[in-house]
Design a protein around this motif. Structure first.
Motif, PDB file in Angstrom:
ATOM      1  N   GLU A  77       0.815  -1.373  -0.171  1.00 41.88           N
ATOM      2  CA  GLU A  77       0.042  -0.181   0.459  1.00 41.88           C
ATOM      3  C   GLU A  77       0.717   1.501  -0.440  1.00 41.88           C
ATOM      4  N   GLU A  78       1.660   0.746  -0.412  1.00 47.87           N
ATOM      5  CA  GLU A  78       2.626   2.107  -0.122  1.00 47.87           C
ATOM      6  C   GLU A  78       3.084   3.545   0.877  1.00 47.87           C
ATOM      7  N   ILE A  79       3.133   2.056   1.881  1.00 49.93           N
ATOM      8  CA  ILE A  79       3.321   2.882   3.783  1.00 49.93           C
ATOM      9  C   ILE A  79       4.734   2.912   3.749  1.00 49.93           C
ATOM     10  N   SER A  80       5.382   3.342   4.433  1.00 48.76           N
ATOM     11  CA  SER A  80       6.601   3.257   5.414  1.00 48.76           C
ATOM     12  C   SER A  80       6.756   2.885   6.760  1.00 48.76           C
ATOM     13  N   VAL A  81       7.064   2.409   6.574  1.00 54.36           N
ATOM     14  CA  VAL A  81       6.662   2.013   8.374  1.00 54.36           C
ATOM     15  C   VAL A  81       8.531   2.091   9.543  1.00 54.36           C
ATOM     16  N   THR A  82       7.706   3.691   9.958  1.00 50.24           N
ATOM     17  CA  THR A  82       9.514   4.324  10.388  1.00 50.24           C
ATOM     18  C   THR A  82      10.318   3.033  11.213  1.00 50.24           C
ATOM     19  N   TYR A  83       9.029   3.092  12.593  1.00 46.73           N
ATOM     20  CA  TYR A  83       9.843   2.158  13.790  1.00 46.73           C
ATOM     21  C   TYR A  83       8.271   0.998  13.790  1.00 46.73           C
ATOM     22  N   LYS A  92      -0.750 -13.458  22.554  1.00 44.62           N
ATOM     23  CA  LYS A  92      -1.392 -12.572  21.602  1.00 44.62           C
ATOM     24  C   LYS A  92      -0.228 -11.774  20.472  1.00 44.62           C
ATOM     25  N   GLY A  93      -0.572 -11.315  19.541  1.00 44.78           N
ATOM     26  CA  GLY A  93       1.030 -11.309  18.537  1.00 44.78           C
ATOM     27  C   GLY A  93       0.303  -9.261  19.194  1.00 44.78           C
ATOM     28  N   ILE A  94       1.444  -8.536  18.917  1.00 45.41           N
ATOM     29  CA  ILE A  94       1.352  -6.819  19.125  1.00 45.41           C
ATOM     30  C   ILE A  94       2.541  -6.114  18.576  1.00 45.41           C
ATOM     31  N   MET A  95       1.759  -5.605  17.602  1.00 43.50           N
ATOM     32  CA  MET A  95       2.698  -4.846  16.598  1.00 43.50           C
ATOM     33  C   MET A  95       2.392  -3.391  16.659  1.00 43.50           C
ATOM     34  N   ILE A  96       3.445  -2.130  17.441  1.00 43.14           N
ATOM     35  CA  ILE A  96       3.233  -1.017  17.488  1.00 43.14           C
ATOM     36  C   ILE A  96       3.880   0.032  16.378  1.00 43.14           C
ATOM     37  N   PHE A  97       3.768   0.747  16.162  1.00 46.40           N
ATOM     38  CA  PHE A  97       4.381   0.751  14.736  1.00 46.40           C
ATOM     39  C   PHE A  97       3.894   2.803  14.282  1.00 46.40           C
ATOM     40  N   ARG A  98       4.997   3.899  13.884  1.00 44.10           N
ATOM     41  CA  ARG A  98       4.877   4.527  13.470  1.00 44.10           C
ATOM     42  C   ARG A  98       4.916   4.252  11.958  1.00 44.10           C
ATOM     43  N   THR A  99       4.017   4.873  11.464  1.00 42.90           N
ATOM     44  CA  THR A  99       4.429   5.425   9.636  1.00 42.90           C
ATOM     45  C   THR A  99       4.508   6.129   9.152  1.00 42.90           C
ATOM     46  N   THR A 100       4.584   6.484   7.547  1.00 39.82           N
ATOM     47  CA  THR A 100       4.878   8.195   7.352  1.00 39.82           C
ATOM     48  C   THR A 100       3.719   8.842   7.083  1.00 39.82           C
ATOM     49  N   ASN A 101       2.530   8.170   6.584  1.00 43.05           N
ATOM     50  CA  ASN A 101       0.969   8.316   6.374  1.00 43.05           C
ATOM     51  C   ASN A 101      -0.294   7.875   6.936  1.00 43.05           C
ATOM     52  N   ALA A 102       0.180   8.708   8.433  1.00 42.43           N
ATOM     53  CA  ALA A 102      -1.507   8.385   9.841  1.00 42.43           C
ATOM     54  C   ALA A 102      -2.766   8.381   8.783  1.00 42.43           C
ATOM     55  N   GLU A 103      -2.677   8.815   8.071  1.00 41.82           N
ATOM     56  CA  GLU A 103      -4.219   8.393   7.207  1.00 41.82           C
ATOM     57  C   GLU A 103      -4.512   7.706   5.998  1.00 41.82           C
ATOM     58  N   LEU A 104      -3.390   7.120   5.378  1.00 39.88           N
ATOM     59  CA  LEU A 104      -3.049   5.733   4.925  1.00 39.88           C
ATOM     60  C   LEU A 104      -3.660   4.803   5.886  1.00 39.88           C
ATOM     61  N   THR A 105      -2.904   4.674   6.564  1.00 45.45           N
ATOM     62  CA  THR A 105      -3.088   3.437   7.017  1.00 45.45           C
ATOM     63  C   THR A 105      -3.736   3.020   8.106  1.00 45.45           C
ATOM     64  N   CYS A 106      -4.116   4.219   8.585  1.00 46.94           N
ATOM     65  CA  CYS A 106      -5.679   4.413   9.167  1.00 46.94           C
ATOM     66  C   CYS A 106      -6.993   3.236   8.242  1.00 46.94           C
TER      67      CYS A 106
END
Length: 127
Positions: A77-83, A92-106
């Protein structure tokens, strides 16, 4: 780092995840904690350079390759995960992350039916 840990511990703030990144010029100490706003204020009041950053948290199935499959969706989806932080908690598996595009990530989280974890729900997992 120890100073930060002691300050937060003294105030009863529970750490869920930590990450240390060292660069040539400075280090970055990232934390996911039970009370981010309170932690921010404590560190700021103690003259520690601090930033409060919004991140996403999703639940993953506890299956081999699930993290890779999830990251591939964001890549496609062309979203970069910065960390990110990824760990198992209470089965449960948990993934906490930041991206370059919050709106598209949502949008991607919704479209792909990912199980979004709200802030309060995340911290209840460690209580």
């Amino acid at each position: 780092m120890l100073q930060i840990l002691k300050l937060l511990s003294k105030e009863g703030i529970q750490l869920l995840a930590v990450n240390i990144a060292d660069t040539v010029e400075y280090g970055i100490f990232r934390i996911i904690c039970s009370e981010p706003t309170k932690a921010f204020q404590i560190l700021k009041d103690n003259h520690i350079s601090v930033t409060l950053t919004d991140v996403f948290a999703i639940e993953l199935d506890d299956e081999v390759g699930e993290l890779a499959r999830t990251l591939e969706i964001f890549k496609n989806e062309e979203i970069s995960v910065t960390y990110l932080y990824s760990f198992l908690l209470n089965g449960k598996g948990i993934m906490i992350f930041r991206t370059t595009n919050a709106e598209l990530t949502c949008d991607v989280i919704r479209r792909f039916g990912m199980r979004y974890i709200k802030e309060r729900e995340l911290y209840k997992l460690v209580e």
